[in-house]
Design a protein around this motif. Structure first.
Motif, PDB file in Angstrom:
ATOM      1  N   THR A  20       4.149  -4.525  -3.255  1.00 45.26           N
ATOM      2  CA  THR A  20       5.349  -3.760  -3.600  1.00 45.26           C
ATOM      3  C   THR A  20       6.382  -4.054  -2.557  1.00 45.26           C
ATOM      4  OG1 THR A  20       4.693  -1.719  -2.446  1.00 45.26           O
ATOM      5  CG2 THR A  20       4.140  -1.791  -4.784  1.00 45.26           C
ATOM      6  N   ALA A  21       6.031  -4.624  -1.343  1.00 47.91           N
ATOM      7  CA  ALA A  21       7.210  -4.865  -0.475  1.00 47.91           C
ATOM      8  C   ALA A  21       7.740  -6.179  -0.958  1.00 47.91           C
ATOM      9  CB  ALA A  21       6.387  -5.273   1.000  1.00 47.91           C
ATOM     10  N   ALA A  22       9.327  -6.382  -0.758  1.00 50.85           N
ATOM     11  CA  ALA A  22       9.958  -7.685  -1.263  1.00 50.85           C
ATOM     12  C   ALA A  22       9.278  -8.866  -0.973  1.00 50.85           C
ATOM     13  CB  ALA A  22      11.214  -7.529  -0.667  1.00 50.85           C
ATOM     14  N   SER A  23       8.659  -8.981   0.049  1.00 53.41           N
ATOM     15  CA  SER A  23       7.989 -10.112   0.544  1.00 53.41           C
ATOM     16  C   SER A  23       6.790 -10.387  -0.346  1.00 53.41           C
ATOM     17  CB  SER A  23       7.404 -10.132   2.043  1.00 53.41           C
ATOM     18  OG  SER A  23       6.612  -9.140   2.334  1.00 53.41           O
ATOM     19  N   VAL A  24       6.115  -9.554  -1.108  1.00 53.71           N
ATOM     20  CA  VAL A  24       5.041  -9.988  -1.678  1.00 53.71           C
ATOM     21  C   VAL A  24       5.085  -9.340  -3.007  1.00 53.71           C
ATOM     22  CG1 VAL A  24       3.615 -10.500   0.428  1.00 53.71           C
ATOM     23  CG2 VAL A  24       3.686  -8.172  -0.421  1.00 53.71           C
ATOM     24  N   GLN A  25       6.279  -8.715  -3.412  1.00 52.53           N
ATOM     25  CA  GLN A  25       6.427  -7.897  -4.792  1.00 52.53           C
ATOM     26  C   GLN A  25       5.683  -8.700  -5.831  1.00 52.53           C
ATOM     27  OE1 GLN A  25      10.333  -6.683  -5.529  1.00 52.53           O
ATOM     28  NE2 GLN A  25       9.439  -4.961  -6.813  1.00 52.53           N
ATOM     29  N   LYS A  26       4.874  -8.050  -6.710  1.00 49.65           N
ATOM     30  CA  LYS A  26       4.309  -8.738  -7.911  1.00 49.65           C
ATOM     31  C   LYS A  26       3.287  -9.846  -7.542  1.00 49.65           C
ATOM     32  CE  LYS A  26       6.318  -5.961 -10.714  1.00 49.65           C
ATOM     33  NZ  LYS A  26       5.881  -4.972 -11.505  1.00 49.65           N
ATOM     34  N   ARG A  27       3.071  -9.919  -6.324  1.00 44.28           N
ATOM     35  CA  ARG A  27       2.108 -10.917  -6.029  1.00 44.28           C
ATOM     36  C   ARG A  27       0.706 -10.589  -5.295  1.00 44.28           C
ATOM     37  NH1 ARG A  27       6.342 -15.661  -3.463  1.00 44.28           N
ATOM     38  NH2 ARG A  27       7.636 -15.856  -5.462  1.00 44.28           N
ATOM     39  N   ARG A  92       7.036   5.407  -3.249  1.00 47.11           N
ATOM     40  CA  ARG A  92       6.102   4.545  -2.377  1.00 47.11           C
ATOM     41  C   ARG A  92       5.755   5.384  -1.075  1.00 47.11           C
ATOM     42  NH1 ARG A  92       7.811  -1.538  -1.150  1.00 47.11           N
ATOM     43  NH2 ARG A  92       8.974  -0.247   0.367  1.00 47.11           N
ATOM     44  N   GLY A  93       4.519   5.572  -0.573  1.00 45.11           N
ATOM     45  CA  GLY A  93       4.352   6.147   0.631  1.00 45.11           C
ATOM     46  C   GLY A  93       4.547   5.286   1.879  1.00 45.11           C
ATOM     47  N   LYS A 189      -4.329   4.133  -1.174  1.00 49.11           N
ATOM     48  CA  LYS A 189      -3.645   3.019  -0.322  1.00 49.11           C
ATOM     49  C   LYS A 189      -2.290   3.733  -0.418  1.00 49.11           C
ATOM     50  CE  LYS A 189      -4.691   0.533   2.109  1.00 49.11           C
ATOM     51  NZ  LYS A 189      -5.560   0.693   3.285  1.00 49.11           N
ATOM     52  N   ARG A 190      -1.798   4.283   0.566  1.00 48.69           N
ATOM     53  CA  ARG A 190      -0.252   5.232   0.652  1.00 48.69           C
ATOM     54  C   ARG A 190       0.993   4.266   0.156  1.00 48.69           C
ATOM     55  NH1 ARG A 190       0.353   8.882   5.599  1.00 48.69           N
ATOM     56  NH2 ARG A 190       0.027   6.844   6.608  1.00 48.69           N
ATOM     57  N   PHE A 191       0.692   2.826   0.784  1.00 44.80           N
ATOM     58  CA  PHE A 191       1.982   1.972   0.395  1.00 44.80           C
ATOM     59  C   PHE A 191       1.775   1.437  -0.985  1.00 44.80           C
ATOM     60  CE2 PHE A 191       4.565  -1.826   1.555  1.00 44.80           C
ATOM     61  CZ  PHE A 191       5.660  -1.145   1.839  1.00 44.80           C
ATOM     62  N   SER A 192       1.945   2.100  -1.832  1.00 42.94           N
ATOM     63  CA  SER A 192       2.022   1.823  -3.286  1.00 42.94           C
ATOM     64  C   SER A 192       2.777   2.696  -4.219  1.00 42.94           C
ATOM     65  CB  SER A 192       0.339   1.599  -3.716  1.00 42.94           C
ATOM     66  OG  SER A 192      -0.129   2.945  -3.630  1.00 42.94           O
ATOM     67  N   MET A 193       3.079   2.321  -5.295  1.00 48.28           N
ATOM     68  CA  MET A 193       3.933   3.257  -5.843  1.00 48.28           C
ATOM     69  C   MET A 193       3.023   4.061  -6.759  1.00 48.28           C
ATOM     70  SD  MET A 193       6.616   1.568  -5.465  1.00 48.28           S
ATOM     71  CE  MET A 193       7.738   2.659  -6.438  1.00 48.28           C
ATOM     72  N   ALA A 194       3.687   5.618  -6.349  1.00 52.14           N
ATOM     73  CA  ALA A 194       2.937   6.762  -6.770  1.00 52.14           C
ATOM     74  C   ALA A 194       1.284   6.995  -6.086  1.00 52.14           C
ATOM     75  CB  ALA A 194       3.005   7.105  -8.076  1.00 52.14           C
ATOM     76  N   GLU A 195       1.396   5.870  -4.966  1.00 52.82           N
ATOM     77  CA  GLU A 195      -0.015   6.016  -4.402  1.00 52.82           C
ATOM     78  C   GLU A 195      -1.153   5.834  -5.501  1.00 52.82           C
ATOM     79  OE1 GLU A 195      -1.122   9.313  -1.756  1.00 52.82           O
ATOM     80  OE2 GLU A 195       0.770   8.800  -0.645  1.00 52.82           O
ATOM     81  N   TRP A 207     -14.113  -6.081   0.761  1.00 53.36           N
ATOM     82  CA  TRP A 207     -13.501  -5.089  -0.161  1.00 53.36           C
ATOM     83  C   TRP A 207     -12.380  -5.574  -1.064  1.00 53.36           C
ATOM     84  CZ3 TRP A 207      -8.161  -5.615   1.086  1.00 53.36           C
ATOM     85  CH2 TRP A 207      -7.989  -6.127   2.040  1.00 53.36           C
ATOM     86  N   VAL A 208     -12.166  -4.871  -2.015  1.00 51.26           N
ATOM     87  CA  VAL A 208     -11.157  -5.201  -2.903  1.00 51.26           C
ATOM     88  C   VAL A 208     -10.049  -4.023  -2.876  1.00 51.26           C
ATOM     89  CG1 VAL A 208     -12.568  -6.615  -4.258  1.00 51.26           C
ATOM     90  CG2 VAL A 208     -12.549  -4.206  -4.788  1.00 51.26           C
ATOM     91  N   ARG A 209      -8.809  -4.583  -3.346  1.00 53.00           N
ATOM     92  CA  ARG A 209      -7.661  -3.514  -3.681  1.00 53.00           C
ATOM     93  C   ARG A 209      -7.336  -3.364  -5.155  1.00 53.00           C
ATOM     94  NH1 ARG A 209      -2.881  -2.398   0.387  1.00 53.00           N
ATOM     95  NH2 ARG A 209      -1.317  -0.847  -0.910  1.00 53.00           N
ATOM     96  N   LEU A 210      -7.458  -2.320  -5.806  1.00 50.60           N
ATOM     97  CA  LEU A 210      -7.241  -2.370  -7.155  1.00 50.60           C
ATOM     98  C   LEU A 210      -6.000  -1.239  -7.420  1.00 50.60           C
ATOM     99  CD1 LEU A 210     -10.797  -2.027  -8.570  1.00 50.60           C
ATOM    100  CD2 LEU A 210      -9.539  -3.811  -8.466  1.00 50.60           C
ATOM    101  N   GLU A 211      -5.729  -1.341  -8.529  1.00 48.49           N
ATOM    102  CA  GLU A 211      -4.440  -0.535  -8.902  1.00 48.49           C
ATOM    103  C   GLU A 211      -4.827   0.054 -10.261  1.00 48.49           C
ATOM    104  OE1 GLU A 211       0.437  -1.019 -10.453  1.00 48.49           O
ATOM    105  OE2 GLU A 211      -0.938  -2.657  -9.808  1.00 48.49           O
ATOM    106  N   THR A 212      -4.480   1.455 -10.454  1.00 49.60           N
ATOM    107  CA  THR A 212      -4.534   2.352 -11.682  1.00 49.60           C
ATOM    108  C   THR A 212      -3.175   3.214 -11.662  1.00 49.60           C
ATOM    109  OG1 THR A 212      -6.155   3.676 -12.925  1.00 49.60           O
ATOM    110  CG2 THR A 212      -6.115   3.811 -10.594  1.00 49.60           C
ATOM    111  N   SER A 213      -3.434   4.392 -12.412  1.00 49.16           N
ATOM    112  CA  SER A 213      -2.416   5.503 -12.330  1.00 49.16           C
ATOM    113  C   SER A 213      -2.657   6.326 -10.894  1.00 49.16           C
ATOM    114  CB  SER A 213      -2.406   6.204 -13.381  1.00 49.16           C
ATOM    115  OG  SER A 213      -3.633   7.072 -13.668  1.00 49.16           O
ATOM    116  N   ALA A 214      -1.812   7.072 -10.431  1.00 43.74           N
ATOM    117  CA  ALA A 214      -2.093   7.969  -9.584  1.00 43.74           C
ATOM    118  C   ALA A 214      -3.121   8.777  -9.699  1.00 43.74           C
ATOM    119  CB  ALA A 214      -0.812   8.507  -9.052  1.00 43.74           C
TER     120      ALA A 214
END
Length: 228
Positions: A20-27, A92-93, A189-195, A207-214
């Motif tokens: 979500t940071a501009a340097s890595v957004q969508k990556r 974003r947290g 992970k707090r640094f994500s949209m709506a955690e 470990w892995v980092r995944l995304e779903t709804s808050a």
């Protein structure tokens, strides 16, 4: 009829998280413990676009695009609010881990032979077909956590989140499973949209980092966090 037949485990739509940071957004990147890229070593994975952190001009471009998008969406938020709908944008947290959230964005952290490398490539939204949905379920009766998939009849473009149509008959399949005892825990992970991001840590240290709804992230983390 036993308890398992009475109540099937809940399924949560998940995928590898995106920066979500501009340097890595969508990556997203895939790393070993020495921060080497491991995508080419993941067996059976389709080739993907090489990961690269954006430079100054790239970050400026992302910020500009975000501002334009927010301005274009503003009338829709106002209309939704007037109609009584929820229109507040996701927040974003605070930043927790600059090395892994701004300077890089690994969603898989594992050396050869470690558990995190076994997760299926279909979790990567940059690789899987648009109409394919991936879900996670925690089956306490079997003592397993699974990644399942199906094809969605309404998932036709990248602007439709989680489809909204029906499952294509016969398209459901189990992509991956692992004993719950091999999972050390999970964390929002707090640094994500709506955690909405969370990590799953395995007992071997990968470990892995995944995304779903808050809301789903909270439930998954609760299910995967060992009790006292």
């Amino acid at each position: 009829m036993d308890d398992r037949q009475q109540k099937e485990p809940e399924r949560y739509k998940v995928e590898f998280a995106s920066g979500t940071a501009a340097s890595v957004q969508k990556r997203r990147s895939f790393r070993d413990r020495d921060r080497n890229d491991i995508e080419v070593d993941l067996p059976g994975w389709p080739a993907g676009k090489p990961f690269k952190v954006r430079g100054f001009l790239g970050k400026v471009g992302r910020h500009a695009l975000n501002v334009v998008t927010a301005l274009l969406m503003l009338p829709l938020h106002i209309l939704a609010d007037a109609l009584g709908g929820y229109s507040a944008p996701d927040k974003r947290g605070p930043l927790d881990d600059r090395a892994n959230e701004v300077d890089d964005f690994p969603v898989m952290w594992a050396d050869k032979g470690e558990a995190a490398r076994t997760l299926p490539w279909q979790l990567d939204p940059a690789r899987r077909p648009l109409h394919v949905v991936t879900e996670l379920e925690v089956d306490e009766a079997d003592g397993l956590v699974r990644i399942t998939t199906y094809k969605d009849t309404a998932r036709g473009n990248r602007f439709i989140e989680w489809g909204g149509g029906e499952k294509v008959p016969g398209s459901e399949a189990v992509l991956w499973s692992m004993p719950l005892k091999e999972i050390a825990g999970a964390e929002i992970k707090r640094f994500s949209m709506a955690e909405s991001d969370f990590t799953i840590s395995f007992r071997d240290g990968s470990w892995v980092r995944l995304e779903t709804s808050a809301h789903c992230a909270e439930e998954v983390v609760s299910l995967l966090t060992p009790g006292p």
